[in-house]
Design a protein around this motif. Structure first.
Motif, PDB file in Angstrom:
ATOM      1  N   UNK A  40      49.337  45.488  30.751  1.00 17.42           N
ATOM      2  CA  UNK A  40      49.756  44.097  31.493  1.00 17.42           C
ATOM      3  C   UNK A  40      49.461  43.287  30.287  1.00 17.42           C
ATOM      4  N   UNK A  41      50.285  41.857  30.819  1.00  9.22           N
ATOM      5  CA  UNK A  41      50.155  41.025  29.815  1.00  9.22           C
ATOM      6  C   UNK A  41      48.631  40.842  29.361  1.00  9.22           C
ATOM      7  N   UNK A  42      47.786  40.688  30.351  1.00  7.94           N
ATOM      8  CA  UNK A  42      46.331  40.243  30.124  1.00  7.94           C
ATOM      9  C   UNK A  42      45.764  41.301  29.395  1.00  7.94           C
ATOM     10  N   UNK A  43      46.164  42.699  29.409  1.00 12.72           N
ATOM     11  CA  UNK A  43      45.511  43.808  28.494  1.00 12.72           C
ATOM     12  C   UNK A  43      46.126  43.632  27.031  1.00 12.72           C
ATOM     13  N   UNK A  54      47.489  33.741  42.264  1.00 15.37           N
ATOM     14  CA  UNK A  54      46.901  35.155  42.605  1.00 15.37           C
ATOM     15  C   UNK A  54      47.901  36.380  42.302  1.00 15.37           C
ATOM     16  N   UNK A  55      47.640  37.088  41.218  1.00 14.60           N
ATOM     17  CA  UNK A  55      48.539  38.196  40.751  1.00 14.60           C
ATOM     18  C   UNK A  55      49.008  39.039  41.958  1.00 14.60           C
ATOM     19  N   UNK A  56      48.196  39.240  42.961  1.00 13.19           N
ATOM     20  CA  UNK A  56      48.435  40.160  44.091  1.00 13.19           C
ATOM     21  C   UNK A  56      49.231  39.405  45.115  1.00 13.19           C
ATOM     22  N   UNK A  77      52.573  46.422  38.398  1.00 14.18           N
ATOM     23  CA  UNK A  77      53.414  45.400  39.172  1.00 14.18           C
ATOM     24  C   UNK A  77      52.897  43.933  39.493  1.00 14.18           C
ATOM     25  N   UNK A  78      51.602  43.754  39.311  1.00 10.91           N
ATOM     26  CA  UNK A  78      51.013  42.465  39.497  1.00 10.91           C
ATOM     27  C   UNK A  78      51.225  41.594  38.324  1.00 10.91           C
ATOM     28  N   UNK A  79      51.395  42.324  37.132  1.00  8.49           N
ATOM     29  CA  UNK A  79      51.584  41.628  35.836  1.00  8.49           C
ATOM     30  C   UNK A  79      50.636  40.248  35.525  1.00  8.49           C
ATOM     31  N   UNK A  80      49.285  40.573  35.533  1.00  6.03           N
ATOM     32  CA  UNK A  80      48.585  39.644  35.340  1.00  6.03           C
ATOM     33  C   UNK A  80      48.508  38.920  33.825  1.00  6.03           C
ATOM     34  N   UNK A  97      49.400  30.728  35.212  1.00  8.30           N
ATOM     35  CA  UNK A  97      49.115  31.730  34.846  1.00  8.30           C
ATOM     36  C   UNK A  97      48.838  32.778  36.262  1.00  8.30           C
ATOM     37  N   UNK A  98      49.239  34.015  36.098  1.00  8.98           N
ATOM     38  CA  UNK A  98      48.850  34.905  37.316  1.00  8.98           C
ATOM     39  C   UNK A  98      47.627  35.561  36.786  1.00  8.98           C
ATOM     40  N   UNK A  99      46.532  35.427  37.816  1.00 14.19           N
ATOM     41  CA  UNK A  99      45.171  36.003  37.647  1.00 14.19           C
ATOM     42  C   UNK A  99      44.939  37.048  38.387  1.00 14.19           C
ATOM     43  N   UNK A 100      44.364  38.355  37.952  1.00 18.50           N
ATOM     44  CA  UNK A 100      43.875  39.211  38.862  1.00 18.50           C
ATOM     45  C   UNK A 100      42.504  39.236  39.010  1.00 18.50           C
TER      46      UNK A 100
END
Length: 315
Positions: free
Chosen positions: A275-278, A226-228, A245-248, A193-196
């Motif tokens: 974003x996917x997280x949102x 790391x999403x960044x 653009x980070x797509x967390x 998973x991409x984490x912000x």
């Protein structure tokens, strides 16, 4: 061929005596110069460190305080900073303030014989006052990986004059880290998973973690991304475009006294919302001192974060 009469054997004797003395001393000199963690150099350094009176110690930095207790040397402590909240026994000690906003008067007031501070403590002028006050001051290097944690233990152990205790603790902590890191590393890259990581969220401004930060370190060790990614170092405000653009897959914020916004406020941010997280309302809150401390309990922090992200420890 005859020897010149001007050659005096008496002149040879002092030189011979000097060479003999050097030869006889080599067996004693060479071991002192022997390299290696178990050699005489390490013991000599520890003995030199122990000349510093560490009977009344102030520790600055949660990991530093934890290490002192883990070494069984907690009875030396007379005060700690506000990030030093583990073990519970530490909370009984006077609090000299936040590690990055120290008051030298507050530290000096507890009459310490020595100070152990993690790298990054401050402000600079406060440290300058403490270092010129005649109190022995040791800086413990910061870092966000396995090697850095073991280095912290090594430095603290040498400063306290207990290198053998430090070596034993390094072996235990290192073995635990190896298992936790290996477990997390088994997760396929495509499933990570991409984490912000949001350090602060105020007035719609998102301060996020980049490379060379504790957040970046723990995210990677726990089997996430790391999403960044590799876009910047340290902590930096992000534009809405950068957040999108980070797509967390997950937004991570810390639980700590006075921590900022609610989950609803975070998810309502226009950039995060798309974003996917949102869209999945994936906001993760964790204890910052435990997660980002990079001390003896980091293996536990890796497992905790991995479980929160994926539902169970990776197999």
């Amino acid at each position: 061929m005859t020897m010149s009469k001007s050659f005096d054997l008496r002149r040879v004797r002092p030189l011979g005596a000097a060479l003999t003395a050097v030869a006889l001393s080599l067996p004693f000199v060479l071991p002192l110069a022997a390299p290696g963690p178990d050699g005489f150099v390490r013991e000599a350094v520890a003995q030199e460190m122990q000349k510093v009176d560490t009977s009344k110690l102030v520790t600055i930095g949660g990991a530093v305080t934890e290490i002192v207790y883990a070494l069984g040397e907690g009875d030396r402590l007379v005060a700690r900073d506000s990030t030093s909240m583990y073990p519970e026994e530490a909370l009984k000690l006077p609090d000299v303030g936040y590690m990055r906003a120290l008051s030298p008067e507050g530290v000096i007031a507890v009459n310490p014989t020595a100070i152990l501070a993690v790298e990054g403590s401050g402000p600079t002028d406060a440290l300058a006052v403490l270092k010129t006050a005649g109190i022995p001051f040791e800086t413990v290097p910061e870092g966000y990986d396995r090697a850095a944690i073991l280095k912290k233990i090594d430095v603290v152990g040498d400063f306290l004059g207990v290198p053998e205790k430090a070596k034993a603790l390094e072996e235990t902590v290192g073995a635990d880290l190896d298992v936790a890191i290996a477990d997390a590393a088994r997760r396929p890259q495509s499933e990570r998973k991409r984490v912000l990581f949001i350090l602060s969220f105020q007035n719609g401004r998102i301060m996020a973690a980049g490379r060379h930060t504790a957040a970046d370190g723990i995210i990677g060790l726990a089997g996430a991304i790391n999403a960044t990614e590799d876009t910047f170092d340290g902590y930096k405000p992000l534009t809405d475009e950068a957040v999108i653009n980070a797509k967390p897959d997950v937004v991570m914020v810390m639980t700590r006294p006075g921590a900022g916004s609610t989950d609803e406020e975070v998810l309502a941010h226009p950039a995060i919302a798309v974003t996917p997280a949102g869209q999945n309302k994936a906001v993760l809150r964790m204890n910052s001192l435990h997660l980002l401390g990079f001390g003896p309990r980091t293996a536990s922090a890796i497992r905790d974060l991995n479980k929160e992200l994926y539902g169970n420890v990776s197999q």
